[in-house]
Write an enzyme that holds these catalytic residues in place. Structure first.
Site, PDB file in Angstrom:
ATOM      1  N   GLU A   1     -12.319  -2.071  12.290  1.00  0.00           N
ATOM      2  CA  GLU A   1     -12.526  -1.291  11.073  1.00  0.00           C
ATOM      3  C   GLU A   1     -13.396  -1.883  10.057  1.00  0.00           C
ATOM      4  OE1 GLU A   1      -8.695  -1.606   8.770  1.00  0.00           O
ATOM      5  OE2 GLU A   1      -9.723  -0.871   7.157  1.00  0.00           O
TER       6      GLU A   1
ATOM      7  N   GLU B   1       0.891  -1.267   0.014  1.00  0.00           N
ATOM      8  CA  GLU B   1      -0.063  -0.137  -0.078  1.00  0.00           C
ATOM      9  C   GLU B   1       0.867   1.338  -0.177  1.00  0.00           C
ATOM     10  OE1 GLU B   1      -2.876  -0.885   3.439  1.00  0.00           O
ATOM     11  OE2 GLU B   1      -3.948  -1.772   1.950  1.00  0.00           O
TER      12      GLU B   1
ATOM     13  N   ASP C   1      -8.306  -9.147   3.972  1.00  0.00           N
ATOM     14  CA  ASP C   1      -7.963  -8.149   4.916  1.00  0.00           C
ATOM     15  C   ASP C   1      -9.132  -7.811   5.888  1.00  0.00           C
ATOM     16  OD1 ASP C   1      -7.065  -5.867   6.216  1.00  0.00           O
ATOM     17  OD2 ASP C   1      -7.574  -4.370   4.613  1.00  0.00           O
TER      18      ASP C   1
HETATM   19  O1  GCW Z   1      -6.866  -2.910   6.375  1.00  0.00           O
HETATM   20  C1  GCW Z   1      -6.179  -2.080   6.105  1.00  0.00           C
HETATM   21  C2  GCW Z   1      -6.588  -0.899   6.473  1.00  0.00           C
HETATM   22  C3  GCW Z   1      -5.148   0.098   6.367  1.00  0.00           C
HETATM   23  C4  GCW Z   1      -4.088  -0.524   7.096  1.00  0.00           C
HETATM   24  C5  GCW Z   1      -3.560  -1.599   6.200  1.00  0.00           C
HETATM   25  C6  GCW Z   1      -2.735  -2.705   6.890  1.00  0.00           C
HETATM   26  C7  GCW Z   1      -2.302   0.218   8.512  1.00  0.00           C
HETATM   27  O2  GCW Z   1      -7.609  -0.366   5.806  1.00  0.00           O
HETATM   28  O3  GCW Z   1      -5.578   1.366   7.370  1.00  0.00           O
HETATM   29  O4  GCW Z   1      -2.865   0.276   7.318  1.00  0.00           O
HETATM   30  O5  GCW Z   1      -4.761  -2.678   6.189  1.00  0.00           O
HETATM   31  O6  GCW Z   1      -2.953  -3.287   7.587  1.00  0.00           O
HETATM   32  O7  GCW Z   1      -1.555  -2.301   6.696  1.00  0.00           O
END
Ligand code: GCW
Length: 702
Positions: A368, A267, A340
């Site tokens: 989240e 990311e 995720d």
């Molecule tokens: O779940 C996603 C989140 C991001 C997060 C990323 C990760 C810290 O939306 O906010 O970043 O995973 O785990 O690196």
């Protein structure tokens, strides 16, 4: 008549006052009327003083009992473990004594019999990962600003800071945790500046007496961004030297520092691949620099690129070829599922697959994807499901837990991490029931075979139960058990399945509104946004059907699982329905085991989710006399919000998918109350970020 009404109101008011107002700050460690006792063998260190203090202020055992604390070598007891009897704790370290004391007190308070036994933790490192930024904001944090960071002009440490950190450390220690990663994995290089390291030292000085070690997340480009070097190439000797120097500086300040967490080439974060190096080369360079200090590297496997056709396959594809190439003080940190932290995912196929590499589980405590701190969702059942999943990697019984806790592969270092849900809110976690998730993570990290039912039972007794002997003698306890404990526990235990039902049943995943991941957004697919950040990539709905085909005829992600799972997931007759649309794209008319069509089943599940939340509202309202007014009202109002949210999820998803299924919503189900066009248009309004990015604001009415 009037007088009668007044008397009734008066009685009701007195009843409520009897249950003291509680802002939730004391968590599961509420003040109690302890009995006196005598403690033998405590010694004088800070840690032992804490153990003493806890015994003195929380002892509910026999009055005037003598409790013996003993530290001596014992092959059966691991470093943090202990041997317990009703009036003694034996351990090989002071930390072991502390954990044993907390367990003894917990058993007393939850009215369990103290059997004489040895208890050792499942994992050596039981860590909270704080996604806290140095400016004080918290990524995916829903409980206020950071408890550790306040911005770069505010690094001086105050007494209030210290007392907050001590409260936090105590809560962690009481459930068996022993490490905290103090900053976000999207790490600012600045965390390694000397000013910030001094703050890290101050934090670690407060955490240490509670047995909590400090760790940091680091930015892989720190040598260049902070150190001013020309490159951060891990194979460049000047880069390795820079890290060695930094690490020495850290250990000089924090002698028991634990190590680093790294999010690399993920990311947009920098990483070794920026220099044509592998994850192993990057991780090993840091591992070598930490080795002399006995530090570890937790290297995350959360990687995916926009071009791959199936995000679920990528971590496995990228990491499997590197098995055996990592130093022994590197642990690969893997999220529980391959995508995720979704409300439901099958376990990541990496668990147990990399046999020559240590692996650890990363769970998400902060909600989240599960309703932030607005919704009551007890996550323990989700984690239990993952930990107990059989990978079959080393034959039957190779659960995810056993593949990571060292019992199968005998790893030198073992760990488990939970992304924390703490913030400056007075109750620490926003939702009072979100405290239960922090609690559950700690308990499972200590013992990964515990049941969620036991954990919920303990937490409810500690958090809401009475320790007043008079009340217990008066039989109030009985009533409390049947009218409060039982229904509320059942609500907690079903709450995750409920959230799955009203948001993403039958294996659907990642159909959230963009960015904030709170409400539904199955329609969200603006031009220019990378497809794997849009829900249609995941649900694949069209007039033919719905679901992601991960079988041989699709992305073949199913091949990453060990037999018999590959065949089981691939075959429609054996694929568990909870994962159906995760692995298969199926026609709307597909016959489910219930006899319904897939479309009808989907409608039933969404509706069931809504009904379940409505039921929770009743359960909670009935508990009014057993909970203090403050927490009662807070939870009641959040359940209202959750009921509205569930309705929005149901209406949004069903009306959107109905455009493809072209079938009626079964007539026995409640009709939608929102219009799809309305829900689509308010989508961006779910969250308005305040100027300083402090907190998400979600309007109560859609
Ligand atoms: O779940 C996603 C989140 C991001 C997060 C990323 C990760 C810290 O939306 O906010 O970043 O995973 O785990 O690196």
């Amino acid at each position: 008549m009037k007088i009668k009404v007044i008397i009734n109101i008066f009685l009701l008011a007195v009843m409520h006052m009897a249950v003291r107002a509680d802002d939730g700050h004391d968590l599961w460690l509420r003040k109690i009327n302890a009995s006196p006792l005598k403690v033998v063998g405590a010694g004088k260190s800070q840690k032992m003083a804490i153990a003493m203090e806890e015994l003195n202020s929380r002892w509910l055992g026999e009055a005037d009992a003598t409790v013996t604390l003993t530290i001596r070598p014992d092959k059966q007891i691991k470093p943090d473990g202990y041997r317990l009897t009703a009036n003694s704790v034996q351990a090989t370290t002071e930390s072991g004594i502390l954990y044993g004391v907390y367990e003894l007190l917990r058993l007393q308070q939850t009215r369990q019999h103290v059997r004489s036994r040895v208890s050792n933790p499942s994992y050596q490192n039981r860590l909270l990962n704080h996604w806290d930024n140095l400016d004080g904001s918290v990524e995916r944090g829903y409980a206020g600003r950071s408890i550790f960071w306040k911005g770069k002009d505010n690094v001086a440490v105050t007494e209030a800071d210290r007392s907050l950190w001590a409260g936090y450390a105590r809560a962690c220690a009481s459930i068996g945790l022993n490490g905290s990663v103090l900053n976000n994995v999207n790490a600012s290089p600045e965390v390694l500046s000397t000013a910030n390291l001094k703050r890290v030292k101050a934090i670690s000085d407060v955490l240490r007496p509670y047995g909590i070690r400090t760790f940091l997340s680091v930015n892989f480009s720190s040598p260049k961004l902070l150190g001013g070097l020309k490159t951060s190439d891990p194979l460049d000797p000047t880069v390795a030297r820079w890290w060695a120097g930094k690490i020495k500086e850290i250990y000089t300040l924090v002698p028991d520092f634990g190590g680093f967490v790294v999010k690399a080439n993920s990311e947009g974060q920098p990483g070794p691949q920026d220099f044509g190096r592998t994850h192993a080369e990057g991780a090993n360079m840091l591992a070598d620099a930490l080795k002399p200090w006995d530090g570890i590297v937790m290297w995350r496997a959360f990687v995916y690129s926009s071009t791959d056709k199936d995000r679920a396959r990528q971590a496995y594809s990228e990491f499997m070829p590197l098995d055996g190439k990592f130093r022994d003080n590197v642990i690969i940190q893997v999220k529980n599922g391959p995508i995720d932290f979704q409300p439901r995912e099958p376990f990541s196929p990496l668990f147990g697959a990399m046999k020559k590499t240590s692996m650890m589980n990363e769970l998400q405590i902060t909600q989240e994807y599960l309703g932030h701190s607005k919704q009551l969702v007890f996550l323990s059942t989700m984690w239990e499901e993952c930990l107990k999943s059989d990978t079959y990697q080393e034959g039957r019984g190779s659960t995810v837990a056993r593949c990571t806790n060292g019992s199968i592969f005998g790893n030198k270092y073992t760990a488990i991490a939970g992304v924390a849900n703490t913030g400056l809110d007075s109750n620490w976690t926003g939702h009072d029931f979100a405290q239960a998730n922090w609690y559950a993570f700690g308990r499972l990290a200590w013992n990964d075979t515990l049941s969620s039912a036991q954990i919920a039972d303990e937490w409810l007794r500690l958090t809401f139960g009475s320790n007043d002997q008079n009340e217990i003698n008066a039989g109030k306890d009985e009533l409390w058990n049947t009218e409060f404990l039982k229904p509320v526990k059942e609500m907690m235990l079903s709450s995750r399945e409920t959230a799955v039902n009203y948001s993403m049943p039958l294996g659907l995943h990642h159909i959230f509104a963009a960015n904030h991941h709170y409400g539904p957004g199955p329609w969200y697919a603006p031009t220019g946004v990378r497809p794997d950040w849009t829900p249609p990539y995941y649900h694949q709905a069209d007039t033919m059907g719905i679901g992601f085909d991960r079988t041989r005829s699709g992305s073949n992600a199913v091949r990453q699982y060990h037999q018999p799972l590959t065949s089981q997931f691939e075959d429609l007759n054996t694929c568990p329905e909870i994962y159906l649309l995760w692995f298969h794209h199926l026609p709307w008319s597909y016959k489910m085991r219930s006899g319904r069509t897939l479309w009808d089943e989907l409608c039933f599940r969404y509706d069931q989710g809504v009904q379940q939340v409505r039921e929770y509202q009743k359960i909670w309202d009935k508990s009014r006399n057993y909970v203090d007014q403050e927490r009662f009202l807070r939870v009641q109002s959040k359940l209202k919000q959750q009921a509205r949210d569930a309705q929005v999820w149901k209406d949004g998803c069903l009306l959107y998918f109905q455009q493809f299924s072209r079938r009626p919503i079964p007539y026995e189900i409640e009709r939608p109350v929102y219009d799809l066009s309305f829900l689509e248009s308010v989508n961006p309004l779910y969250i308005i970020r305040s100027a300083d990015n402090e907190k998400e604001i979600i309007p109560n009415h859609y």
